[in-house]
Scaffold this active site. Structure first.
Site, mmCIF file in Angstrom:
data_model
loop_
_atom_site.group_PDB
_atom_site.id
_atom_site.type_symbol
_atom_site.label_atom_id
_atom_site.label_comp_id
_atom_site.label_asym_id
_atom_site.label_seq_id
_atom_site.Cartn_x
_atom_site.Cartn_y
_atom_site.Cartn_z
ATOM 1 C CG ASP A 1 -0.378 -0.250 2.507
ATOM 2 O OD1 ASP A 1 0.854 -0.426 2.598
ATOM 3 O OD2 ASP A 1 -1.131 -0.283 3.503
ATOM 4 C CG ASP B 1 1.420 0.692 11.468
ATOM 5 O OD1 ASP B 1 0.637 1.406 12.109
ATOM 6 O OD2 ASP B 1 1.477 0.705 10.237
#
Length: 730
Positions: A71, A447
Site C-alpha cells: 500500500d 505500527d
C-alpha cells in the site's frame, strides 16, 4: 510539502530478469546489493515485511515468476534463484512519493516479460495524480504514463483487485479501474488511456471499480459503490459494451465484490464479497460462483458471519482473497478478513465449494525468521487483513497469503512461514546509531514500535521492543554520556513510555506518565547524563519533566507546546526546542526547568523542520527548515547563520568523521541544486557529495537520517514505506 499521512493501520488490533525453474518458496540466500553510480552500495536493514501486502500475483505461464504489491512501499518481483523479492520501484523519487502506493498490477499471459503497475496512494486534493508503469523486461526498466486521475492504494479498499488487466483477446489492450473516474482503457499497451462508457456512476464512497478479471474471452468488473441492491458486477464480451451480470447476489453480505478468480476447467467464476471494502470495517460477507456458460449462480460461502464466540464476542467478518488451482478443477482457497475474535483463516475446497477445510485449524506457524510477528505474545496469529491470496499454477500445495505485516506461505498445507525476504515496508520515524554497545541501530516505526538491530542483515531476534509493546513510536532518545540509557515513547496498550539500561535490548515502563500521554504521546528526550527526561504532548498540552526516570512528572510552563525536545550532547544542563509557529529557538540552561527565547524569525507556520545537535560539542545546533534551507548556530541558539551550500534541507544527521577530519561527517536529505537527494559532507557543510543515485531514491525520505558513529561512511535513512535503507561506500 504537506506532512505525509504515514500511519497506515493499527496492526496491534490485530533484478535478475530471467525466471528460474523453481516455484516461489522460502529461501536462505542473502542478495548482494548493486553499487550506486555514486560509489555507494545500498541495502535494507532487515526487519522483515512490517507492512500490508495488498496483492500477490503468480504468472500463469511461467514457473517461479510472481509479483507483489504494497500500500505504501512499492512493488516487487520474486527472484527464484536468490529466494527473495526484488524491489521494482525504488527509482521513484522525492516528488513522486505518492506513487509508492501500488493500486494494482497485471501481467500478460502471452508475453511473460510484460508487467504493468498502476500507482497512486491517495485521492485527496493535496495528493498528485496517479501513473501507470509498463515494462517489457519484468520490471528491470520502466516506461511511465502520467494519468489525469487519482488512485488510492493506501485508502479503504486497497486490498481489493486487481484493478488492472490485460485483455484476454488482445495483448495491446489494457483495462484500468479507478475509484472516482470509472473505467479507463488503453489500446497501445498502457502508453495512452481513455475513459470508456460504463453502466455505473462513481459516488462519494470512492471505491469505483474494485476488480477486473478475465473469464475466457470476457472481462468482468466489480463495482464497489453499490447500495447492496443495485448491480455490482458487470461484464463485456466484445470490449465495447458492458452489462450487469444477470442473477448476481444481493444484500449486505454481497455488497462489495472484493476479489474474483476464474476456473478455466469448470468455466466458473468465484467472487468474494463483503459489506465494506476493508481491510477494516467488514462485518458480513459471502462467496459465490457463477457458471459462465449457463449464467447459474451458486452460493459457496464456507462459514457465514454472525453469532457469537465462546467468550461472547461477535464473530463478524467479510471475505477477501480468492485463488483457484490451475491444475485441479474445483480446487481453490478463499480468505476471511477482519475476523478478530476467532482470527482470520484460509478455507480450501477441492469440490467447487461444496465442502471446505480451514487451513488455520491445523497450521504450524514458524516465525523464527521474523520474530516481531509474535507482537509480544507467546505465539503469532495466523493472520489479519488477508485480502491477497496466491496459488502457484505449477504446484497445488504452494499457497501464499498477505497480512497486515507479512506474506505467509506453505508448501504442504500445514507448515507456514513468512516468505518476505527482500520486502521491507515499515514507515520509519526515528533512528539512533549508538556509539557503543551490541546494536548498531535502533529504529522507531509506525505500527511496529521500536526495534533493536544487533545485526543489519537479520530481523531483530527479540522482535519489537516490549514492556510495553508499541504500535507506533513517537519518540526515541539516547543519553550521550550514558549511551546504555535509552528512552522511548509511543502508542502502547500498557503505557506509552519506557526506558532501557542496556542500550535498548530490554525495557521497563515508566512508573507513571502524565495525563496527556494517554491521548497524545509525543517526542521524548533524555539529557546527556540521563538525569532528566523531557516529554512533549502536542500543541494542545504542556510538556513534562522527570528527574526520577519517569516515577514522577512536573509540567514545564515555558516549553513551547508541540515542540520536540533536543538535549545538548555534552552539557546535561542544556536543552533546546524549536517553536515552528513563531520561528523561535528556545533554550534551557537549568536542565529543562525553564526555557527562554533566543533566536527568532527563523521560520513560522511550517510544521516540517528538524533541530539537531552535533555530537561531542556544546551549543552546536543545526536547523533544517525544509525548503527554507539549512541553518547553523554555534552559540546555543542565540544566533543562526544560513548555510549557503544547500538550497533545501529536510533532515540531517551525523556520523564518524572522515580520516583526518576533526568534525563529524554530516548526512543530509536535501538539495544543493534542483534535485532532492542524499548527501554527505566531510567539511562542516562547506561542500556536499551526493551518495545515492536515480535508481535508489525510495520516495519520501524526510523523517530521519543518521550516520554510524563507529563506521565512517555508513548512513541509515528512514523511508515512508521502504523501511530503513543503509548505505556504505562500495
Amino acid at each position: 510539502m504537506r506532512t505525509l499521512p504515514i500511519s497506515r493501520r493499527a496492526v496491534l488490533a490485530g533484478t535478475a530478469a530471467a525466471a528460474a525453474s523453481l516455484p516461489l518458496s522460502q529461501g536462505r540466500a542473502q542478495a548482494a546489493a548493486t553499487p550506486a553510480k555514486s560509489g555507494y552500495r545500498w541495502r535494507n536493514v532487515v526487519q522483515g515485511g512490517t507492512g500490508f501486502i495488498t496483492g500477490v500475483l503468480f504468472h500463469p505461464s511461467v514457473r517461479g515468476l510472481a509479483y507483489l504489491r504494497t500500500d505504501i512501499g512499492g512493488a516487487y518481483r520474486w527472484d527464484d534463484r536468490a529466494d527473495r523479492w526484488i524491489p521494482l520501484t525504488d527509482h521513484l523519487g522525492w516528488d513522486d512519493w505518492n506513487l509508492l502506493g501500488v493500486e494494482a498490477m497485471a501481467v500478460d499471459p502471452a508475453h511473460p516479460n510484460r508487467v504493468y503497475l498502476s500507482l497512486g496512494a491517495y485521492t485527496q486534493s493535496w495528493a498528485g495524480n496517479g501513473a501507470v508503469l509498463r515494462s517489457d523486461d519484468r520490471g528491470a526498466t520502466w516506461k511511465r504514463t502520467d494519468l489525469s486521475v487519482q488512485l488510492g492504494a493506501n485508502e479503504d479498499g486497497r486490498g481489493c483487485g486487481e484493478r488492472l488487466l490485460v485483455d484476454p483477446r488482445d495483448s495491446d489492450t489494457v483495462w484500468l479501474g479507478t475509484r472516482h473516474d470509472g473505467l479507463l482503457k488503453s489500446t497501445d499497451r498502457g502508453a495512452t488511456w481513455q475513459a470508456v462508457s460504463f453502466p455505473a456512476a462513481p459516488s462519494a464512497t470512492g471505491q469505483g471499480v474494485t476488480l477486473l478479471v478475465a473469464a475466457g474471452r470476457s472481462v468482468y468488473a466489480g463495482w464497489g459503490d453499490s447500495d447492496g441492491t443495485s448491480a455490482n458486477l458487470y461484464r463485456t464480451s466484445d470490449g465495447a459494451t458492458w452489462e450487469a451480470v444477470p442473477g448476481q447476489p444481493a444484500g449486505t453480505a454481497a455488497k462489495v465484490p472484493i476479489r474474483a478468480a476464474y476456473d478455466r476447467h469448470t468455466c466458473e467464476l468465484y467472487v468474494t464479497y463483503a459489506n465494506a471494502p476493508g481491510p477494516n470495517g467488514q462485518s458480513d460477507g459471502s462467496v459465490h460462483k457463477l457458471r459462465t456458460t449457463s449464467g447459474k449462480w451458486t452460493e459457496v460461502t464456507p462459514v457465514k458471519p454472525g453469532g457469537t464466540t465462546a467468550d461472547g464476542s461477535a464473530d463478524s467478518f467479510g471475505y477477501g482473497g480468492v485463488a483457484v488451482d490451475a491444475r485441479r478443477p474445483g480446487t481453490l482457497v478463499v480468505s476471511t478478513n477482519n475476523r478478530w475474535s476467532l482470527v482470520d483463516t484460509l478455507y480450501r475446497t477441492t469440490d467447487g465449494g461444496r465442502t471446505w477445510t480451514s487451513l488455520k485449524d491445523t497450521a504450524v506457524l514458524d516465525v523464527s525468521e521474523t520474530p516481531y510477528l509474535k507482537w509480544g505474545a507467546d505465539k503469532p496469529k495466523f493472520g489479519w487483513w488477508i485480502q491477497a491470496v496466491g496459488l502457484d499454477p505449477f504446484d497445488s500445495r504452494n499457497i501464499v497469503y498477505g497480512t497486515g505485516a507479512t506474506l505467509y506461505g506453505t508448501r504442504d498445507l500445514k507448515h507456514f512461514a513468512p516468505r518476505i525476504r527482500g520486502v521491507e515496508e515499515a514507515s520509519v520515524r526515528q533512528l539512533i546509531s549508538p556509539p557503543t554497545g551490541r546494536a548498531h541501530l535502533l529504529s522507531g516505526c509506525g505500527d511496529i514500535g521500536v526495534m533493536y538491530h544487533q545485526r543489519l542483515t537479520a530481523s531483530p531476534a527479540r522482535g519489537m521492543a516490549s514492556n510495553p509493546v508499541f504500535g507506533t513510536s513517537t519518540g526515541l532518545s539516547l543519553a550521550t554520556a550514558e549511551p546504555s540509557y535509552v528512552v522511548r515513547a509511543g502508542w502502547g496498550d500498557h503505557g506509552n513510555g519506557a526506558s532501557s539500561d542496556d542500550g535498548g535490548e530490554t525495557w521497563t515502563p515508566f512508573k507513571t506518565q502524565p495525563a496527556p500521554a494517554r491521548s497524545a504521546p509525543g517526542p521524548i528526550a533524555t539529557n546527556a547524563d540521563a538525569s532528566v527526561l523531557l516529554w512533549s504532548f502536542g500543541t494542545a498540552n504542556p510538556a513534562y519533566r522527570s528527574t526520577d526516570n519517569g516515577a514522577t512528572w512536573t509540567e514545564i510552563p515555558t516549553f513551547p507546546k508541540g515542540a520536540a525536545p533536543v538535549a545538548d550532547p555534552l552539557d546535561p544542563t542544556r536543552c533546546y526546542a524549536f517553536d515552528t509557529t513563531t520561528g523561535t529557538l528556545f533554550a534551557s540552561t537549568d536542565s529543562g526547568r525553564t526555557f527562554t527565547a533566543r533566536a527568532t524569525g527563523l521560520s513560522s507556520g511550517d510544521t516540517e523542520f528538524q533541530l539537531a545537535a552535533a555530537p561531542g560539542r556544546t551549543g552546536d545546533l543545526w536547523l533544517s527548515l525544509k525548503g527554507n534551507g539549512l541553518y547553523r548556530s554555534t552559540d546555543g541558539g542565540a544566533a543562526f547563520t544560513k548555510v549557503s551550500s544547500c538550497r533545501a534541507a529536510h533532515t540531517l544527521g551525523f556520523g564518524k568523521a572522515a580520516r583526518g577530519a576533526s568534525y563529524p561527517a554530516l548526512y543530509m536529505v536535501g538539495a544543493t541544486d534542483a534535485v532532492t537527494a542524499v548527501h554527505r559532507s566531510d567539511d562542516e557543510a562547506k561542500t556536499w557529495t551526493r551518495i545515492n543515485d536515480d535508481r535508489h531514491q525510495w520516495g519520501w525520505t524526510g523523517a530521519a537520517i543518521t550516520g554510524d558513529p563507529r563506521v565512517y561512511g555508513r548512513v541509515y535513512i528512514a523511508t515512508n514505506g521502504r523501511g530503513v535503507q543503509y548505505g556504505e561506500p562500495a
